[in-house]
Design an enzyme around this catalytic site. Structure first.
Site, PDB file in Angstrom:
ATOM      1  N   LYS A   1      18.192  -7.886  43.745  1.00 33.15           N
ATOM      2  CA  LYS A   1      18.450  -6.505  43.352  1.00 33.15           C
ATOM      3  C   LYS A   1      17.930  -6.318  41.930  1.00 33.15           C
ATOM      4  O   LYS A   1      18.133  -7.189  41.072  1.00 33.15           O
ATOM      5  CB  LYS A   1      19.954  -6.243  43.428  1.00 33.15           C
ATOM      6  CG  LYS A   1      20.404  -4.831  43.116  1.00 33.15           C
ATOM      7  CD  LYS A   1      21.913  -4.732  43.323  1.00 33.15           C
ATOM      8  CE  LYS A   1      22.447  -3.339  43.065  1.00 33.15           C
ATOM      9  NZ  LYS A   1      23.907  -3.276  43.310  1.00 33.15           N
TER      10      LYS A   1
ATOM     11  N   SER B   1      25.355   0.051  46.345  1.00 35.44           N
ATOM     12  CA  SER B   1      24.130   0.270  45.587  1.00 35.44           C
ATOM     13  C   SER B   1      23.063  -0.781  45.886  1.00 35.44           C
ATOM     14  O   SER B   1      21.918  -0.629  45.497  1.00 35.44           O
ATOM     15  CB  SER B   1      24.435   0.274  44.086  1.00 35.44           C
ATOM     16  OG  SER B   1      24.918  -0.992  43.645  1.00 35.44           O
TER      17      SER B   1
ATOM     18  N   SER C   1      29.464  -2.365  46.690  1.00 38.60           N
ATOM     19  CA  SER C   1      28.010  -2.271  46.634  1.00 38.60           C
ATOM     20  C   SER C   1      27.255  -3.448  47.219  1.00 38.60           C
ATOM     21  O   SER C   1      26.050  -3.377  47.405  1.00 38.60           O
ATOM     22  CB  SER C   1      27.556  -2.057  45.181  1.00 38.60           C
ATOM     23  OG  SER C   1      28.072  -0.848  44.687  1.00 38.60           O
TER      24      SER C   1
END
Length: 545
Positions: free
Chosen positions: A107, A200, A224
């Site tokens: 990420k 996210s 997330s």
């Protein structure tokens, strides 16, 4: 030593993953193989270069072409050279462990000393941090190969959470599209291209579901890691707060933040977790993990783990989607078949009523202060404070500006309190203590080993938030963040519309060994993960060696 134990304990699984089409050849299917099975193939002649090439072919076919999943922000230009180096080490007899030569996606809020780290914001495009995040450094030392930095909800959702608002104008103008950022654009769910990957860690979730790497890292502040794992149909772990260092991760709210592994199976989650644990002087939250963390979680991956376990079912969160409920009821029946004692439980109503407002207040306040601390470590030419981010995001001259995100950041600025404000301190110190005490009471009074629930009470939602069902989903994921407790996600089934549903195994602090055992037992009984229909198998997935 660790690698040899893994090979010995999973010899049968490895044999099933490898096939022998000719007398002198074997093949490995990257879309189904675990890390353990890949390592067994390495021992028989597979190279990291061939493995990496197979994953890169999937990215080439599906990320910016074909279904255009658009999970990748930046491919690592040095990945092939790193694979060659690791192959040379293996040939020379140096094997670093089970992650030697294994491709990973990160990420793009994890610092990498040699690749930009954007947090999903166009304002940080080109920003190369001074060093690696603590866990990224550990992965590199373990021999993992960074394939790509992947998309996320901008600032990991920071400034985008308007869940505490009641003003319809705020809710409408701050409704950021599902799985988008100004640095990476819109990521799409490989199971249904009209739907988002959730946030996210949506780029990690979609990328792993589409088999762009063997495993990946996400971050979790309120769900997330878990929501993207759920809607993309993969496994993931939000660990106990402090089990993994947050040093070098762009913060959202350090009272809740943690990084964690995501993968297509529980085995890969367990192996990657063990490579990243350890006390880090740069993150005081890791100090309590001394004596608690493991460097090898694979011994806990046993069928039969659920036999005799007492499992609570969080009934407060059913009734939001009939298909999700159907899959969950089938999962509960499986738990019983595997020997678990299953008990319906409910959280105290006072806890459920106060948890969201306090959570939103803490997150807004900490994001403003803590992202400013992070920005202060960057080189010249990038925003240095949260106020800079708000100003530049609202500037019409800013390239790629997303009006919804700009509005949401402005809203957060109006809600954030100073970190010495008495109201913030009450929410943090007393509010979180109440949530934790309430959860502890439910666990202890029912003598529970874990609590299960549908990770997402609704399946993947449309990319356009205005096309989503009315009303926010009532999800318990942020309870794990407010308590700091671990939560393991495992694929559980598919809706009639072809959308994944996952089950969460939520337990007390440092219960990762038990949870991984429960999740593995459930996974082996169900094998519920499927390769998304929009990113099917390629001929290159089956590597001959």
């Amino acid at each position: 030593m660790l690698a040899s134990r893994l090979f010995a304990s999973t010899a049968l699984a490895c044999a099933l993953a490898l096939s022998f089409p000719a007398a002198n050849a074997a093949t490995l299917d990257i879309s189904t193989a675990s890390i353990t099975e890949v390592q067994a193939a390495f021992s028989q002649g597979l190279t990291s270069q061939k493995l990496l090439d197979a994953y890169l072919k999937r990215i080439e076919a599906y990320d910016k072409k074909g279904p255009t999943i658009n999970a990748v922000i930046l491919l690592n230009p040095k990945a092939k050279a790193e694979a060659q180096k690791l192959d040379a080490e293996r040939k020379a007899g140096k094997i670093r462990g089970p992650l030697h030569g294994i491709p990973v996606i990160l990420k793009d809020n994890y610092d990498t000393f040699d690749l930009q780290t954007t947090g999903g914001s166009q304002l940080l495009l080109g920003s190369v941090p001074p060093d690696d995040a603590f866990v990224v450094k550990k992965l590199r030392e373990a021999g993992a190969i960074i394939v790509a930095k992947v998309n996320l909800s901008e600032w990991a959702g920071g400034g985008g959470s308007v869940s505490g608002a009641t003003d319809p104008l705020v809710l409408e103008r701050g409704a950021v599209p599902n799985g988008s950022s100004t640095a990476g654009g819109q990521t799409r769910n490989p199971h249904d291209l009209s739907r988002g990957p959730a946030g996210s860690s949506g780029g990690t979730g979609a990328g792993l579901a589409a088999a762009f790497a063997q495993f990946g890292l996400g971050t979790d502040t309120g769900g997330s890691i878990r929501s993207p794992s759920s809607v993309n149909g993969i496994a993931g772990l939000k660990p106990t707060r402090g089990l993994l260092s947050r040093d070098g991760i762009i913060p959202l709210a350090l009272s809740f933040d943690t990084g964690g592994p995501m993968a297509r199976n529980v085995t890969d989650v367990a192996i990657s977790l063990g490579a990243m644990t350890g006390v880090d002087a740069a993150d005081a939250a890791t100090k309590p993990s001394a004596g608690q963390f493991k460097t090898d979680y694979t011994p806990y991956l046993k069928t039969g783990s659920l036999k005799g376990a007492r499992i609570g079912v969080a009934r407060d969160f059913f009734g939001q989607d009939a298909e999700v409920d159907r899959v969950m009821e089938a999962s509960i029946a499986t738990l019983k078949k595997l020997g678990a004692t299953v008990i319906d439980v409910r959280y105290p109503s006072y806890m459920l009523g106060m948890r969201q407002p306090g959570y939103s207040l803490i997150m807004a306040s900490e994001f403003k202060a803590q992202v400013t601390d992070y920005l202060g470590t960057l080189k010249p030419g990038f925003p240095k404070t949260f106020d800079d981010v708000v100003r530049l995001s609202n500037d019409p001259k800013t390239k790629y500006r997303q009006p919804e995100k700009a509005y949401a950041l402005t809203y957060t600025a109006t809600q954030a309190l100073d970190l010495d404000d008495p109201i913030y301190l009450v929410a943090k110190n007393e509010g979180l203590a109440l949530v934790k005490a309430s959860v502890d009471a439910v666990l202890s009074s029912n003598k529970l080993d874990a609590i299960v629930y549908a990770t997402n009470p609704r399946p993947a939602q449309p990319i356009d938030p205005k096309a989503a069902p009315a009303g926010a989903a009532n999800s318990p994921t942020n309870i794990a963040n407010q308590t700091g407790y671990p939560d393991l996600i495992v694929p559980a089934g598919i809706t009639k519309d072809g959308l994944p549903v996952t089950i969460s195994f939520f337990g007390p602090a440092w219960s990762e060994p038990k949870l991984l055992g429960y999740g593995y037992d459930f996974e082996q009984a169900t094998h519920a993960r499927v390769l998304p229909k929009n990113t099917p198998s390629l001929p290159s997935d089956r590597i001959e060696f």
